[in-house]
Structure formats: structure tokens, C-alpha cells
Design an enzyme around this catalytic site. Structure first.
Site, PDB file in Angstrom:
ATOM      1  N   VAL A  54       5.543   6.882   4.854  1.00 38.04           N
ATOM      2  CA  VAL A  54       5.980   6.259   5.808  1.00 38.04           C
ATOM      3  C   VAL A  54       6.147   6.060   6.785  1.00 38.04           C
ATOM      4  O   VAL A  54       6.431   4.695   7.759  1.00 38.04           O
ATOM      5  CB  VAL A  54       4.519   5.177   5.892  1.00 38.04           C
TER       6      VAL A  54
ATOM      7  N   LYS B 228      -3.411   0.256   0.653  1.00 45.82           N
ATOM      8  CA  LYS B 228      -4.910  -0.451   0.684  1.00 45.82           C
ATOM      9  C   LYS B 228      -5.524  -1.039  -1.239  1.00 45.82           C
ATOM     10  O   LYS B 228      -6.158  -1.670  -1.558  1.00 45.82           O
ATOM     11  CB  LYS B 228      -5.943   0.499   0.777  1.00 45.82           C
TER      12      LYS B 228
ATOM     13  N   GLU C 227      -4.461  -2.214   9.520  1.00 46.08           N
ATOM     14  CA  GLU C 227      -5.378  -0.605  10.038  1.00 46.08           C
ATOM     15  C   GLU C 227      -5.411   0.190   9.265  1.00 46.08           C
ATOM     16  O   GLU C 227      -5.949   1.411   9.514  1.00 46.08           O
ATOM     17  CB  GLU C 227      -4.900  -0.361  11.881  1.00 46.08           C
TER      18      GLU C 227
ATOM     19  N   GLY D 259       2.759  14.973   1.947  1.00 39.14           N
ATOM     20  CA  GLY D 259       2.665  13.606   1.965  1.00 39.14           C
ATOM     21  C   GLY D 259       1.443  13.093   2.535  1.00 39.14           C
ATOM     22  O   GLY D 259       1.227  12.044   2.349  1.00 39.14           O
TER      23      GLY D 259
ATOM     24  N   GLU E  98      -1.577  10.102  -3.392  1.00 40.76           N
ATOM     25  CA  GLU E  98      -0.592   9.723  -3.591  1.00 40.76           C
ATOM     26  C   GLU E  98       0.347   9.372  -4.667  1.00 40.76           C
ATOM     27  O   GLU E  98       0.092  10.557  -5.057  1.00 40.76           O
ATOM     28  CB  GLU E  98      -1.930   7.874  -3.833  1.00 40.76           C
TER      29      GLU E  98
ATOM     30  N   ASP F  55      -8.702   5.648  -4.508  1.00 41.10           N
ATOM     31  CA  ASP F  55      -8.573   5.244  -3.050  1.00 41.10           C
ATOM     32  C   ASP F  55      -9.618   4.545  -2.096  1.00 41.10           C
ATOM     33  O   ASP F  55      -9.728   3.980  -0.929  1.00 41.10           O
ATOM     34  CB  ASP F  55      -7.286   5.993  -2.674  1.00 41.10           C
TER      35      ASP F  55
ATOM     36  N   LYS G 230     -10.554   1.354   0.455  1.00 42.97           N
ATOM     37  CA  LYS G 230     -11.111   1.964   1.113  1.00 42.97           C
ATOM     38  C   LYS G 230     -11.993   1.103   1.612  1.00 42.97           C
ATOM     39  O   LYS G 230     -12.376   0.508   2.700  1.00 42.97           O
ATOM     40  CB  LYS G 230     -10.854   2.787   2.360  1.00 42.97           C
TER      41      LYS G 230
ATOM     42  N   GLY H  37      -0.679  10.885   6.204  1.00 40.49           N
ATOM     43  CA  GLY H  37       0.235  11.702   6.796  1.00 40.49           C
ATOM     44  C   GLY H  37       1.456  10.998   7.554  1.00 40.49           C
ATOM     45  O   GLY H  37       0.662   9.841   8.197  1.00 40.49           O
TER      46      GLY H  37
HETATM   47  N1  HSE Z   1      -3.495   9.781  -0.644  1.00 44.17           N
HETATM   48  C1  HSE Z   1      -4.649   8.414   1.059  1.00 44.17           C
HETATM   49  C2  HSE Z   1      -5.098   9.452   1.625  1.00 44.17           C
HETATM   50  C3  HSE Z   1      -2.900   8.438   1.924  1.00 44.17           C
HETATM   51  O1  HSE Z   1      -5.326  10.878   0.868  1.00 44.17           O
HETATM   52  O2  HSE Z   1      -5.571   9.374   2.549  1.00 44.17           O
HETATM   53  C4  HSE Z   1      -4.335   7.752   3.409  1.00 44.17           C
HETATM   54  O3  HSE Z   1      -4.541   6.251   2.830  1.00 44.17           O
END
Ligand code: HSE
Length: 403
Positions: free
Chosen positions: A16, A98, A122, A180, A183, A194, A198, A296
Site C-alpha cells: 500500500v 484496522k 477510511e 497483495g 494480511e 480482519d 472492520k 489491493g
Molecule cells: N486483507 C484485507 C482484505 C486487506 O483482504 O480485505 C484490506 O483491508
């Protein structure tokens, strides 16, 4: 900060970080430059010249010209240190982390209030899709009933590839890693953690409720087996990893992350590959549907860029719903503060080993269908979220999918 030039100190130059560098190069209209990039690994070969980098964080913290810190590192604990130090130094912060934000939500809120500097994130939820700012800004006067969505790109990619292209779970995960999306510890994606982080952030911005990660129940996609895939295919359903928060009949909030069988008429049905989708339901607007790439380099960098740009006109989260909740609970409005409750019922399919069948039936409020062979079986029926948590905590080999 309006009109002021934004001088960025960037932490991290992975997928990123480099994405942001590229995106900034292509956005000459934005008055923002990366002044220094702090990285950890001294030996790693990088895409741009070594004069851009430092290994010493104080080169950023102590530089009075740097007025924005962008934190894009992987390690959530180190990220918290960076972000809190930056806020304490009076620098505005943009983060995409996050896990760090979910684990330290209250502290980060207090730091922003105490040092009067904004923290924007964001990119931490659904990458390219501007869901936080929408929840934060738009639904002030409309009563939100629920938010439900696919908020993890990697698992959606894996589910799409295994379902549509019959790719193995391992091969699909490998692709998600190569692109990419995943995680660095992929259990955070596949185990639904994850998505839970969120959901915690979305919950705060939609309902004003600050949860702890452990409060929110999550099951990922790692235990989904052949039986569930076959069940879905026979009934023309897809399986999606869904995060949901809603006001229940008692006025409390319930929230969880679970795999779900989704029918063709569901808005989330066609949200495939790395896309995320969120459906909001409000009293007056009814349903609204957001969709966008959820992981991504460039999609995530686009949200970071938008936050940087927002700092240029002094944007900050007002946390209006949290302030409202805090004021209401101080004044004992409606008798009690908003609480998170597991006292809701869910329709599920539970796949289990044959020996566990009788024991597991006891947890259900009602059973619609059950099937058993000498090895395994499944039960469909209604179970409370409390009981579901209890079964999952019991270390049995089973999988749950919402119906
Ligand atoms: N690993 C996370 C996903 C990356 O696949 O959503 C973006 O937050």
C-alpha cells in the site's frame, strides 16, 4: 490546515505504501508530497532511491515541516506507538491499520480530543469504498437499522475462486497473497478477524457503540467444507463472509461475522472476487448498497489519498453518534445506555462430526432438518447467538453457515 501544503512522513513502504507513492505521483493537483519514508528493513531492495528513506522514526517526528504522518505498516502494536506519538506531536495522521484502530479505539479517540489533531482511516474499512465517511456524515438524521456486508476482499476472492473455478482453498489463498490482498498472517482474513476489526470500526461510526474486539463474535471461512459447498450449489446459493450489525427488537445492538448462504436476489450475491459490498438499512431511505474493491495496493491507496486530501480542508471525524451515546447515557435517556447483546436468534446450517450430533441438537431452539451418516451430519434450524458462541467455544469440529 486549509490551503497549507501537506508534507507527509510515511511509515511503511510495502504494497500500500508503494501504491500511495504511485497514486500521489499521478495526482499533481493535490498539494501533498512525501518528505520522508521510514522503513525497518535495511537490506530490502526498494522501487525508489535510498535518499527517500530513513530508518529512524525521529527523522519524521522531529521534523517541524512534516504535518501529516501516514502509517501503513503491518505490525499493529508498532503502528499504535507511531500513531499515538504522531498525534501527541500535533501531527495529523492517516492510517489503514484496522487491527490497531479496533484494538485501541477509545485511546485513539481520546488522543484526538486531547491533542486536537485528526486521525483519518477510511482505508481501514473496505479499501476503496468510502463507507466510514458515509456512515459518519450522511446518516445523522436518518435512523440506521442495520449494516450488513462483505468487508474482507481476500476471503471473498477465495470463496469466489473455489466456488466458480473449483480452485482449491490453498491455491486461491496463495493467489490472494500474491495479489497483495491478504494480511501477512492470513488467518486474520480467513478466520474472520480482519472482518471483525472492520465491523468494530463501522459499528462505532454507524451506531456510536465502541466494542472491544472480543465482544464481537467471528467465524471465518477456514472451516467451510465440501458439504456446505455442495449444499450451496444444489440450492443455487453462494457462500459469503458477512459482517452484520443491527438494532434488535429490544433496541440493543447485535453484531457478528459469519459465513452466510446468499441467494441470487440478495444484493451481496454478485459481489465477487476482491470486491466488498455493504447494504445499509435505514428507517426512511430503506436499503442502500455500496460496492467497491476491498483490497489491493491502488484501491487501498485511493482511500489513503482521499484522507490526505480531506486533511487539506481540515476534515476530521466528529464522532457525533459516539458523543450522542455518551451524552444520552450520562443523562440516562431511555433508561439505559446502548448495549451489545447476543440475545438474538439466527437460522444456521451446522455441519458436525457424527459423534457430536445428539449433543449439538440440544443447543437449538428449533430444528428444521437434520442429516447424519456414519462420519458426519448437519442440522439446520434456529439457534441463539449466545448458544452459537458456546458451541464454538467448546472446541468441537463443526462449521456454521448462516441461512
Ligand atoms: N486483507 C484485507 C482484505 C486487506 O483482504 O480485505 C484490506 O483491508
Amino acid at each position: 490546515m486549509s490551503g497549507k501544503k501537506l508534507n507527509i512522513g510515511l511509515f511503511g513502504f510495502g504494497c500500500v505504501g508503494f501504491g500511495l507513492y504511485e497514486v500521489l505521483q499521478k495526482t499533481p493537483g493535490l498539494k501533498a508530497d512525501i518528505k520522508k519514508i521510514c522503513v525497518k528493513d535495511r537490506l530490502k531492495k526498494r522501487e525508489i532511491g535510498s535518499e527517500n528513506f530513513t530508518f529512524d522514526p525521529s527523522d519524521i517526528f522531529n521534523d517541524p515541516e512534516i504535518n501529516v504522518v501516514v502509517e501503513l505498516i503491518d505490525d499493529a502494536d508498532a503502528a499504535f506507538e507511531i500513531v499515538s506519538k504522531a498525534l501527541k506531536s500535533g501531527k495529523a495522521v492517516v492510517s489503514a491499520n484496522k487491527k490497531m484502530i479496533a484494538e485501541h479505539f477509545t485511546e485513539l479517540l481520546e488522543l484526538q480530543r486531547e491533542y486536537k489533531v485528526p486521525l483519518l482511516y477510511e482505508a481501514a474499512c473496505c479499501a476503496s469504498m468510502p463507507i466510514i465517511r458515509n456512515l459518519e456524515e450522511y446518516y445523522d438524521n436518518d435512523l440506521l437499522d442495520s449494516i450488513e456486508g462483505i468487508v474482507n476482499g481476500s476471503t471473498n476472492y477465495i470463496l469466489t475462486k473455489t466456488f466458480k473455478e473449483n480452485l482449491s482453498y490453498e491455491a486461491a489463498l496463495k493467489e490472494a497473497q500474491e495479489k497483495g490482498f491478504a494480511e501477512s498472517n492470513p488467518i486474520l482474513d480467513t478466520g474472520g478477524f480482519d472482518a471483525k476489526y472492520k465491523l468494530l470500526i463501522l459499528l462505532a461510526h454507524s451506531f456510536g457503540y465502541i466494542a472491544q474486539p472480543a465482544d464481537l463474535f467471528n467465524i471465518g471461512i477456514d472451516k467451510i467444507g465440501k458439504l456446505e459447498l455442495k449444499y450451496a450449489k444444489e440450492k443455487d446459493l453462494k457462500i459469503k463472509l458477512v459482517a452484520k450489525a443491527f438494532k434488535n427488537a429490544d433496541g440493543d445492538i447485535s453484531a457478528f461475522v459469519l459465513p452466510k448462504f446468499v441467494a441470487a436476489e440478495d444484493r451481496l450475491y454478485n459481489v465477487d472476487d476482491v470486491f466488498n459490498g455493504v447494504v445499509t438499512k435505514t428507517s426512511f431511505a430503506d436499503e442502500q448498497f455500496f460496492v467497491g474493491k476491498g483490497a489491493g495496493a491502488h484501491p487501498t491507496a485511493s482511500a489513503v489519498l482521499s484522507d490526505i486530501s480531506a486533511l487539506g480542508y481540515d476534515y476530521k471525524y466528529e464522532y457525533k453518534k459516539i458523543s450522542q451515546q455518551q451524552a444520552d447515557s450520562r443523562q440516562q435517556i431511555d433508561g439505559k445506555p446502548l448495549t451489545l447483546s447476543d440475545d438474538v436468534t439466527l437460522k444456521v446450517l451446522l455441519r458436525h462430526e457424527a459423534a457430536d450430533a445428539e449433543n449439538l441438537k440440544k443447543y437449538f431452539i428449533s430444528i428444521d432438518e437434520s442429516y447424519l451418516n456414519h462420519e458426519s451430519g448437519y442440522i439446520t434450524g434456529t439457534i441463539s447467538l449466545q448458544q452459537l458462541r458456546e458451541v464454538e467455544g467448546g472446541n468441537l469440529k463443526q462449521s456454521f453457515v448462516l441461512l
